[in-house]
Design a protein around this motif. Structure first.
Motif, PDB file in Angstrom:
ATOM      1  N   ASN A   1      42.814  40.476  31.302  1.00 34.22           N
ATOM      2  CA  ASN A   1      42.093  40.535  32.574  1.00 34.22           C
ATOM      3  C   ASN A   1      40.899  39.582  32.559  1.00 34.22           C
ATOM      4  O   ASN A   1      40.707  38.778  33.476  1.00 34.22           O
ATOM      5  CB  ASN A   1      41.603  41.956  32.837  1.00 34.22           C
ATOM      6  CG  ASN A   1      40.729  42.045  34.080  1.00 34.22           C
ATOM      7  OD1 ASN A   1      41.220  42.023  35.200  1.00 34.22           O
ATOM      8  ND2 ASN A   1      39.421  42.137  33.883  1.00 34.22           N
TER       9      ASN A   1
ATOM     10  N   THR B   1      44.954  44.668  27.551  1.00 34.59           N
ATOM     11  CA  THR B   1      44.805  44.667  29.006  1.00 34.59           C
ATOM     12  C   THR B   1      43.449  44.099  29.419  1.00 34.59           C
ATOM     13  O   THR B   1      43.351  43.277  30.334  1.00 34.59           O
ATOM     14  CB  THR B   1      44.979  46.091  29.566  1.00 34.59           C
ATOM     15  OG1 THR B   1      46.235  46.630  29.132  1.00 34.59           O
ATOM     16  CG2 THR B   1      44.942  46.090  31.083  1.00 34.59           C
TER      17      THR B   1
ATOM     18  N   SER C   1      45.160  50.529  35.476  1.00 30.27           N
ATOM     19  CA  SER C   1      46.110  49.979  34.499  1.00 30.27           C
ATOM     20  C   SER C   1      45.822  50.455  33.078  1.00 30.27           C
ATOM     21  O   SER C   1      46.584  50.153  32.158  1.00 30.27           O
ATOM     22  CB  SER C   1      46.077  48.451  34.551  1.00 30.27           C
ATOM     23  OG  SER C   1      44.778  47.973  34.243  1.00 30.27           O
TER      24      SER C   1
ATOM     25  N   LEU D   1      39.372  48.431  35.397  1.00 27.33           N
ATOM     26  CA  LEU D   1      40.800  48.586  35.096  1.00 27.33           C
ATOM     27  C   LEU D   1      41.240  50.045  35.134  1.00 27.33           C
ATOM     28  O   LEU D   1      42.392  50.345  35.445  1.00 27.33           O
ATOM     29  CB  LEU D   1      41.107  47.977  33.721  1.00 27.33           C
ATOM     30  CG  LEU D   1      40.944  46.450  33.639  1.00 27.33           C
ATOM     31  CD1 LEU D   1      41.034  45.973  32.201  1.00 27.33           C
ATOM     32  CD2 LEU D   1      41.984  45.744  34.509  1.00 27.33           C
TER      33      LEU D   1
END
Length: 376
Positions: free
Chosen positions: A249, A245, A232, A226
């Motif tokens: 994911n 996040t 991100s 990530l």
């Protein structure tokens, strides 16, 4: 321990000890209550997995730091900065704080004095057909939602135990977990990965220490992906944003890394499956409900009642699920030994219970008194 199996046809009866009030509600409404895990009789229940894994990360801190460097590769400094901002033990706490787990307890023991004493004092023991009951319960789940029903034997532990010596009652792939549409989540994912020649080793894990290492490894790889591939997350973000996040994911990941979702779902199952070994006499089976989504619009609304624990009253959250065919899945109802001490003729009380059942179309269920004699 008599192990559960995801082939529920091999299971038969489980006993549910309950109060008169709860029994009345079940029969009157054909609904069952599952209590939020933090508000069970032992409030430490679902914190045990977090305690163990946090201890594990402290003992193995150096190895985890090496793992972060190794996985980070040439960009290790980037991954290290993010990991130090959002370490694994805080990630686990984030998950348990954001995903509510609800539990209904069954036991393998029939007409058991300890169970009468703790849970059925003055109440009833319902002998449930586990396969039929779980199927009925699952039918109430939202067809378009992510809510899950799981079934697991309780693994009894104490806080002095070492994770590396803890064995699961089944391989991870054998734990029973389903949605409204998918009867067996872990098997479905394992079969998909095998069919595509992807790694399925996670499903063979039986040691909690090995599973924890797998979980930590998966988490660090997600941080790297990530941060470096998707870009991100970064070390300037607050920890909660990083956790959210990573969680989203891994929960929704597809293809060769679909096992990451199973590692995450199993952590939630494990949180409900571990219990203090002071209670190992209970031989408990747990029916578990949780919605892994972090979207509040997808979550079932809590209901509340007032309970007493250790002399103190408190407001307890629970959810209520329909069980439209429960009459078909109750094999027998046993009345608590304490009913013999009611200030009425206990045979008259038996007639009342049977008439109450008849009025709610439960007339085929056998009802009798406990065979136990208890001094209370």
């Amino acid at each position: 321990m008599e192990n559960l199996t995801k082939d529920l046809s091999k299971l038969k009866w489980g006993q549910h000890y309950t109060s008169v009030e709860s029994f009345f509600s079940i029969i009157s409404t054909s609904k069952i209550r599952l209590t939020r895990s933090e508000f069970l009789n032992d409030p430490t229940d679902t914190k045990i997995s977090n305690i163990f894994i946090s201890k594990f990360t402290k003992v193995h801190r150096e190895e985890i730091e090496k793992m972060v460097k190794q996985i980070g590769g040439e960009e290790a400094n980037v991954v290290e900065a993010i990991y130090h901002k959002a370490p694994i033990e805080k990630y686990l706490r984030f998950i348990l704080n954001h995903v509510n787990i609800y539990v209904m307890a069954l036991t393998r023991d029939v007409d058991a004095i300890p169970m009468w004493n703790y849970y059925g004092r003055g109440g009833m023991e319902l002998s449930l057909d586990i396969p039929g009951f779980v199927k009925d319960l699952s039918s109430s789940l939202d067809q378009n939602g992510r809510a899950l029903i799981g079934l697991t034997d309780v693994t009894y532990v104490n806080e002095k135990m070492d994770l590396t010596n803890m064995e699961l009652p089944e391989r991870l792939g054998n734990f029973f977990l389903r949605t409204a549409n998918e009867k067996d989540i872990f098997s479905k994912h394992e079969e998909f990965l095998k069919r595509n020649n992807f790694d399925t080793s996670v499903f063979d894990l039986t040691n909690v220490g090995q599973y924890t290492t797998y979980f930590i490894n998966s988490y660090i790889y997600s941080l790297r992906y990530l941060a470096l591939n998707v870009k991100s997350i970064d070390s300037e973000m607050d920890a909660e944003t990083i956790f959210r996040t990573v969680y989203n994911n891994d929960l929704y990941i597809k293809e060769k890394y679909a096992w990451k979702s199973d590692v995450l779902l199993f952590f939630l199952m494990l949180s409900a499956a571990l219990k203090n070994d002071s209670y190992n006499f209970e031989r408990e089976i747990r029916i578990v409900y949780f919605n892994p989504s972090l979207d509040s619009t997808d979550i079932l609304t809590n209901k509340y009642d007032v309970k007493m624990l250790q002399g103190q009253q408190y407001i307890r959250p629970y959810i209520e699920l329909p069980i439209p065919h429960i009459a078909e899945n109750i094999h027998r109802i046993t009345l608590s030994p304490q009913t013999e001490n009611l200030p009425i003729d206990h045979h008259a009380y038996l007639d009342v219970i049977q008439d109450f059942l008849r009025q709610h179309d439960f007339e085929k269920i056998k009802v009798d008194f406990s065979k136990r004699k208890i001094r209370w």
